[in-house]
Design a protein around this motif. Structure first.
Motif, mmCIF file in Angstrom:
data_model
loop_
_atom_site.group_PDB
_atom_site.id
_atom_site.type_symbol
_atom_site.label_atom_id
_atom_site.label_comp_id
_atom_site.label_asym_id
_atom_site.label_seq_id
_atom_site.Cartn_x
_atom_site.Cartn_y
_atom_site.Cartn_z
ATOM 1 N N SER A 9 89.850 72.934 20.746
ATOM 2 C CA SER A 9 89.708 71.491 20.597
ATOM 3 C C SER A 9 90.350 70.763 21.766
ATOM 4 O O SER A 9 91.470 71.092 22.164
ATOM 5 C CB SER A 9 90.362 71.010 19.300
ATOM 6 O OG SER A 9 90.290 69.598 19.219
ATOM 7 N N SER A 14 93.637 67.790 15.541
ATOM 8 C CA SER A 14 92.223 68.002 15.234
ATOM 9 C C SER A 14 92.063 68.765 13.933
ATOM 10 O O SER A 14 92.962 69.463 13.491
ATOM 11 C CB SER A 14 91.540 68.781 16.360
ATOM 12 O OG SER A 14 92.006 70.117 16.392
ATOM 13 N N THR A 74 87.349 75.975 16.733
ATOM 14 C CA THR A 74 86.694 75.023 17.616
ATOM 15 C C THR A 74 85.934 73.978 16.825
ATOM 16 O O THR A 74 85.385 74.280 15.764
ATOM 17 C CB THR A 74 85.713 75.739 18.571
ATOM 18 O OG1 THR A 74 85.121 74.779 19.454
ATOM 19 C CG2 THR A 74 84.623 76.463 17.827
ATOM 20 N N TYR A 77 80.227 70.514 18.839
ATOM 21 C CA TYR A 77 79.674 69.324 19.484
ATOM 22 C C TYR A 77 78.247 69.645 19.895
ATOM 23 O O TYR A 77 78.010 70.651 20.574
ATOM 24 C CB TYR A 77 80.461 68.960 20.745
ATOM 25 C CG TYR A 77 81.911 68.638 20.521
ATOM 26 C CD1 TYR A 77 82.297 67.596 19.688
ATOM 27 C CD2 TYR A 77 82.905 69.365 21.161
ATOM 28 C CE1 TYR A 77 83.629 67.294 19.499
ATOM 29 C CE2 TYR A 77 84.246 69.063 20.981
ATOM 30 C CZ TYR A 77 84.598 68.023 20.144
ATOM 31 O OH TYR A 77 85.920 67.729 19.959
ATOM 32 N N TYR A 81 79.827 75.300 20.176
ATOM 33 C CA TYR A 81 81.284 75.247 20.232
ATOM 34 C C TYR A 81 81.692 74.446 21.467
ATOM 35 O O TYR A 81 80.888 74.176 22.353
ATOM 36 C CB TYR A 81 81.886 76.650 20.224
ATOM 37 C CG TYR A 81 81.326 77.574 21.273
ATOM 38 C CD1 TYR A 81 81.944 77.695 22.497
ATOM 39 C CD2 TYR A 81 80.168 78.320 21.038
ATOM 40 C CE1 TYR A 81 81.429 78.528 23.476
ATOM 41 C CE2 TYR A 81 79.655 79.151 21.998
ATOM 42 C CZ TYR A 81 80.284 79.245 23.219
ATOM 43 O OH TYR A 81 79.770 80.062 24.187
ATOM 44 N N SER A 82 82.954 74.080 21.530
ATOM 45 C CA SER A 82 83.396 73.182 22.590
ATOM 46 C C SER A 82 83.268 73.807 23.984
ATOM 47 O O SER A 82 83.420 75.015 24.153
ATOM 48 C CB SER A 82 84.849 72.743 22.362
ATOM 49 O OG SER A 82 85.737 73.788 22.676
#
Length: 184
Positions: A9, A14, A74, A77, A81-82
């Motif tokens: 993150s 988060s 994570t 998005y 995953y990020s």
């Protein structure tokens, strides 16, 4: 067990980080050594330019190499995953997760992101040599509620996390008899 927690993150606080902490707390009695890696805290330039000689990058990669169990947390998005996690995973050797048990934990804004766990994250973990990938946990923003003091989750998510961690809680070290070497 030697446990490593990788947080992908970009945020200091988060939901995925909270989920990682909740998993670590549930494993506390089984863990001999825990190393958290918040990828956002690693030097950005070293990450982006794959500077393997950077001390922080070397330390993070060495921690992964020593781990028995790797928990990867994570946010999702745009159905993946990020990017922050992607940059870190790209630094691992091709077999960087071989012989390790891996638990993916992901959070997303809606249930529509659920498939990112199976179709985006798990294939990358497998390509890094992970063969023992535990059933992951996906949680929506509504399942992990934000409060002034942090986050909390309901019973349903807690039960799913407990089920995902069950294989790690059942693991017992084999008791080996002492070596009695007799030489003739």
């Amino acid at each position: 067990m030697n446990l490593i927690g990788i947080s992908g993150s970009p945020s200091l606080q988060s939901r995925s980080g909270w989920l990682l902490d909740a998993a670590r707390e549930r494993l506390a009695t089984r863990v001999q050594h825990y190393v958290p890696i918040a990828v956002r805290e690693l030097p950005a330039e070293a990450l982006l330019h794959a500077r393997f000689d950077d001390p922080a990058i070397r330390a993070a990669l060495a921690a992964v190499a020593r781990a028995d169990v790797v928990i990867v947390a994570t946010p999702i998005y745009k159905a993946a995953y990020s990017g922050l996690l992607k940059v870190f995973l790209d630094l691992l050797p091709q077999d960087g997760l071989r012989g390790k048990t891996v638990l993916p934990l992901v959070t997303g804004g809606s249930p529509g992101h659920l498939l990112a766990l199976d179709y985006a994250l798990k294939p990358v973990l497998a390509s890094l040599g992970a063969r023992d990938i535990l059933d992951g946990v996906f949680a929506t923003d509504q399942q992990i509620r934000a409060h002034d003091a942090g986050y909390s989750a309901g019973d349903e998510l807690s039960e799913r996390l407990d089920r995902a961690l069950e294989p790690l809680l059942r693991v017992q070290r084999p008791v080996r008899p002492p070596l009695n070497l007799v030489r003739a």
